[in-house]
Design an enzyme around this catalytic site. Sequence first.
Site, mmCIF file in Angstrom:
data_model
loop_
_atom_site.group_PDB
_atom_site.id
_atom_site.type_symbol
_atom_site.label_atom_id
_atom_site.label_comp_id
_atom_site.label_asym_id
_atom_site.label_seq_id
_atom_site.Cartn_x
_atom_site.Cartn_y
_atom_site.Cartn_z
ATOM 1 C CB SER A 128 34.387 8.562 12.340
ATOM 2 O OG SER A 128 35.269 8.982 11.331
ATOM 3 C CG ASP A 133 41.445 7.119 15.917
ATOM 4 O OD1 ASP A 133 41.690 7.140 14.701
ATOM 5 O OD2 ASP A 133 40.322 7.350 16.377
#
Length: 664
Positions: free
Chosen positions: A446, A498
Amino acid sequence: MPGLVLFGRRWAIGSDDFVLPGAFELFVRVVWWIGILVLYTVHKGQFDCAGGGLLHSYLLVLLVLLAAIICALSAIVCISMRGTISNPGPRKSLPKLLYTRLLLYLPEFIWAVVGAVWVSDSSVHCEKTVMSVIFGTVVASWIIIIFTIIGVIIVFDPLGGKKTVCLTDGVTRNLESSQSGQLLYNVKSTATRVWEKRIRLLCCCIVQDDDHRVAFTSIAELFRAYFSDTDLVPSDIAAGLTLLHQEQDKMESCPKEPEEVLCHSPSSPVTDDLDIELENAAHYMHFAAAAYGWPYYIYTNPFTALCKLNADCCGNRPTDSDITGSDRHNFHFGSILKITGLQYRDFIHISFHNKIYEIPFFVALDHKKEAIVVAVRGTLSFEDILTDLSADCEDLTLEDVLENGFVHKGITQAANYIYRKLINDGILNQAFTIAPEYKLVIVGHSLGGGTASILAIMLRNSFPTLKCYAFSPPGGLLSKSLADYTKHFIVSVIVGKDLVARLSMPNMEDLKRRIVRIVANCNRPKYQILLHGCWYEVFGGDPDNFPTELDGRNQDDLTQPLLAEESLMVHRSPSYNALEDESHLNSPPQYPHLYLPGKIIHIVEESSAKRLCSSDIKYTASWSKETVFSSILISPKMITDHMPDVVLKALNSLAQEHGACISC
């Protein structure tokens, strides 16, 4: 639809948003009215107790008041059901009904006070059943009043007065005049201050310094610019998202053209290279996940983690590794040891220090792969969120890249912080003194993946053989020139749909354009869209084929915004500028296109999991292009596919499958 205008200001609610809450309150009021009517009928003529006279009058007035409220609610629900999101004309009489309903709150409040006084009067000695019913009535009245006040606070728009002025006067004013220019400047300044106050309120629990204040202003400008050109209320966005999800599922169910399906033979070099990278990624994902410390370890081991950490982490800290930052009871470090399987002596430096633009990381020796691993933590605090949202672009000039590259500002500052620590504090020199033959590998998930990527770019000249694995990095990270440059040493791993891997300002503008377009042209009322959408998200089924004004139009016409769309836009969006006039493409875009770093491995489930209880999920992986992630996909898994445990599970599954094939 445009926000509802009441009392001369705009509110963050539409005139078609009263169907579901109005129907619920209507049901409660009808049951309430029937209960009071039964009570009055059964006990009629039996109000001769102390305080019975007031009780008789109270019940009669309450019956009349409830009947009036029921009539008003019925009219509000019926009117609110009319029209569509972009056609509020059939609902133009709703404000008058809302004024009537609000006026009824005054006698209801007075009667709630009277009921409370009567129930609390110790001299009243009526039948116990009657007392209990009146007490319940008083409580219900106060609950409804309190929830109404909370609802008004929630839908209050601090900029409502300003937007109403702009909307009503914008047509008649000359936008080139100094007065209207000053008005527009004041509106923008007010909007920025409102967003800044909201951000400060959300971050009130953290210590704020100059960096925070600069970040607050920058993020407030970003939000103001993004939301200033639309007049959508939250329910419009929810309806648009559920429509987009169903439209997207319908498109995915259509068979693909043969040229759209890319496949590689089992013995091709591309597949062999992919298998090697998947094996490495599965190994290094443990380091990226370990950087989260005890929150990740407890999340993945909810029943045994605390016992294991308490048993293993009560000893003294190791003296061989350099640890900075707060780590009470050694829970963070103990979790890192558990997840990575390393020993105390394998860690060179561990930093739990966390501020805006300064994120935790650790440096360790990986003897299995003969690598010095720098693992950067992802988003886990308010400071990290502020770093994520500092999405302005800044230049990053490299000698090996002919064109100047743009990068994400907040993530670049975080990478600069770690770079200074590694180089200026001699951390990497210390690591290579211990293991000079090892290679350098930088990993992160991330925010950590984005930071690791930019850090790898900064260290590339000093360490030409370094490798970086970025797991689920943010989409709006690098300009095209830098993204192409990183294909030689960075591998990005993306799972499914995602959201974060597709997050960039151009993609957000595209999502806004798609939401406006689909809600503006759907010919169904909003409550039907939301009800069917909730059913579809929870129980599945076939996506509804909602008719729209787009049906039957020529493909060439679809490049122009329709009148319904224009009614939902306050100003011109950058998306419409590019859509409407090709000449605008030559002008500098407001948001430059930024891409994922390096070569991209895209992991998807083999079969769409409508089976919520299925545990034997199979994954497939393939090399992908950055253009695949140029649009945000709406799905219930758009958040879960980003979670580090899901990424690790997918990589482990693929690695085990590859190992089983080799053994066979």
